[in-house]
Design an enzyme around this catalytic site. Structure first.
Site, PDB file in Angstrom:
ATOM      1  N   VAL A  14       0.841  -1.195   0.000  1.00 39.57           N
ATOM      2  CA  VAL A  14       0.000   0.000   0.000  1.00 39.57           C
ATOM      3  C   VAL A  14       0.879   1.250   0.000  1.00 39.57           C
ATOM      4  O   VAL A  14       2.085   1.173   0.218  1.00 39.57           O
ATOM      5  CB  VAL A  14      -0.951   0.022   1.221  1.00 39.57           C
ATOM      6  CG1 VAL A  14      -1.960  -1.105   1.121  1.00 39.57           C
ATOM      7  CG2 VAL A  14      -0.182  -0.075   2.520  1.00 39.57           C
ATOM      8  N   CYS A  15       0.227   2.383  -0.216  1.00 41.26           N
ATOM      9  CA  CYS A  15       0.882   3.686  -0.158  1.00 41.26           C
ATOM     10  C   CYS A  15       1.546   3.839   1.203  1.00 41.26           C
ATOM     11  O   CYS A  15       0.906   3.497   2.192  1.00 41.26           O
ATOM     12  CB  CYS A  15      -0.173   4.762  -0.378  1.00 41.26           C
ATOM     13  SG  CYS A  15       0.306   6.412   0.097  1.00 41.26           S
ATOM     14  N   PRO A  16       2.757   4.335   1.332  1.00 43.11           N
ATOM     15  CA  PRO A  16       3.564   4.972   0.300  1.00 43.11           C
ATOM     16  C   PRO A  16       4.581   4.039  -0.355  1.00 43.11           C
ATOM     17  O   PRO A  16       5.416   4.515  -1.118  1.00 43.11           O
ATOM     18  CB  PRO A  16       4.298   6.052   1.080  1.00 43.11           C
ATOM     19  CG  PRO A  16       4.566   5.399   2.412  1.00 43.11           C
ATOM     20  CD  PRO A  16       3.396   4.481   2.656  1.00 43.11           C
TER      21      PRO A  16
ATOM     22  N   MET B 108       2.512  -2.358   5.410  1.00 45.68           N
ATOM     23  CA  MET B 108       2.804  -0.957   5.728  1.00 45.68           C
ATOM     24  C   MET B 108       4.033  -0.927   6.619  1.00 45.68           C
ATOM     25  O   MET B 108       4.123  -1.697   7.566  1.00 45.68           O
ATOM     26  CB  MET B 108       1.594  -0.367   6.460  1.00 45.68           C
ATOM     27  CG  MET B 108       1.798   1.026   7.014  1.00 45.68           C
ATOM     28  SD  MET B 108       2.040   2.257   5.739  1.00 45.68           S
ATOM     29  CE  MET B 108       0.353   2.512   5.211  1.00 45.68           C
TER      30      MET B 108
END
Lengths: 77, 167
Positions: A14-16, B108
């Site tokens: 996912v971002c970033p 993440m």
């Protein structure tokens, strides 16, 4: 078309993550060389377009594939 | 395409909150800005300063109490759990563990990893001098790369910014 010299698999990230990896890769390749990225992040196409616009690079291809999207970006400067 | 005459763009952020959920947005914005070739700076103030605190970085928490958007703590619990139950002992730990698990599943980076990416991308990490004074925090408690700065320093930096956000 020119062959990509740097291939990045950013699927499931996912971002970033994808933008940062592509930005790094664009600094590593020579001007006019192409970076190829595979991504599944729903914002990836729009983010890569924004990255290209902000850094003066060129998106040369966006291709939807079964397992994500394939984006080719050429370093222009 | 980029205007050659335009100076490098600049992002100026204020990170005012020290919970796990609110530590992500400024770090994601700043690392992304750096990836786009922008200058980026974050002013960590009040509880936001915890994000630069070596001993707290890996222990930031998110509380379900007072956050109606928080999902029920256990998948087995039906929807409609009264929010005040989030105040029971252990609930903050459960909510924090849940969020960390979502972040891991989504690949993440952790807060510490995002901070490392900030340093790598030359993001300015301003530690609010007032907060350090009020809360008795010393420079050596902060990560390398954190620069003690007052509001004047940050406002002067932000005056030349193209994008400024308070988080």
């Amino acid at each position: 078309m020119q062959h990509p010299v740097h291939v990045l698999d950013c699927r499931q990230e996912v971002c970033p993550g994808p933008v940062i990896k592509v930005s790094r890769a664009l600094k590593m390749v020579a001007v006019n060389q192409v970076v190829e990225v595979y991504a599944t992040d729903p914002g990836a196409v729009s983010d890569m377009e924004a990255l290209a616009k902000q850094t003066g690079q060129e998106i040369i291809r966006v291709q939807e594939e079964a397992d994500g999207v394939r984006i080719l970006i050429r370093r222009l400067r | 395409m980029i205007d050659e005459e335009k100076k490098t763009r600049r992002l100026a952020l204020v990170a005012s909150k020290g919970t796990l959920d609110m530590a992500y947005p400024p770090l994601i914005m700043a690392t992304t800005a750096a990836a786009m070739g922008w200058e980026a700076g974050i002013f960590f103030t009040f509880y936001g300063l915890s994000i630069l605190n070596k001993d707290k970085i890996d222990h930031l928490k998110v509380a379900p109490l007072g956050n109606p958007a928080a999902p029920p703590p256990l998948a087995a619990v039906p929807m409609g759990v009264p929010n005040f139950l989030g105040g029971l002992p252990g609930m903050t730990g459960i909510a924090t563990a849940m969020m960390k698990s979502w972040m891991r599943k989504a690949k993440m980076p952790s807060i510490r990893e995002l901070l490392e990416m900030c340093v790598e991308g030359d993001v300015q990490l301003f530690a609010c001098a007032t907060t350090m004074g009020v809360m008795g925090i010393k420079q050596e408690q902060l990560i390398d790369g954190a620069k003690c700065a007052g509001a004047t320093t940050f406002l002067s930096y932000a005056a030349d910014a193209d994008v400024s956000l308070f988080i």
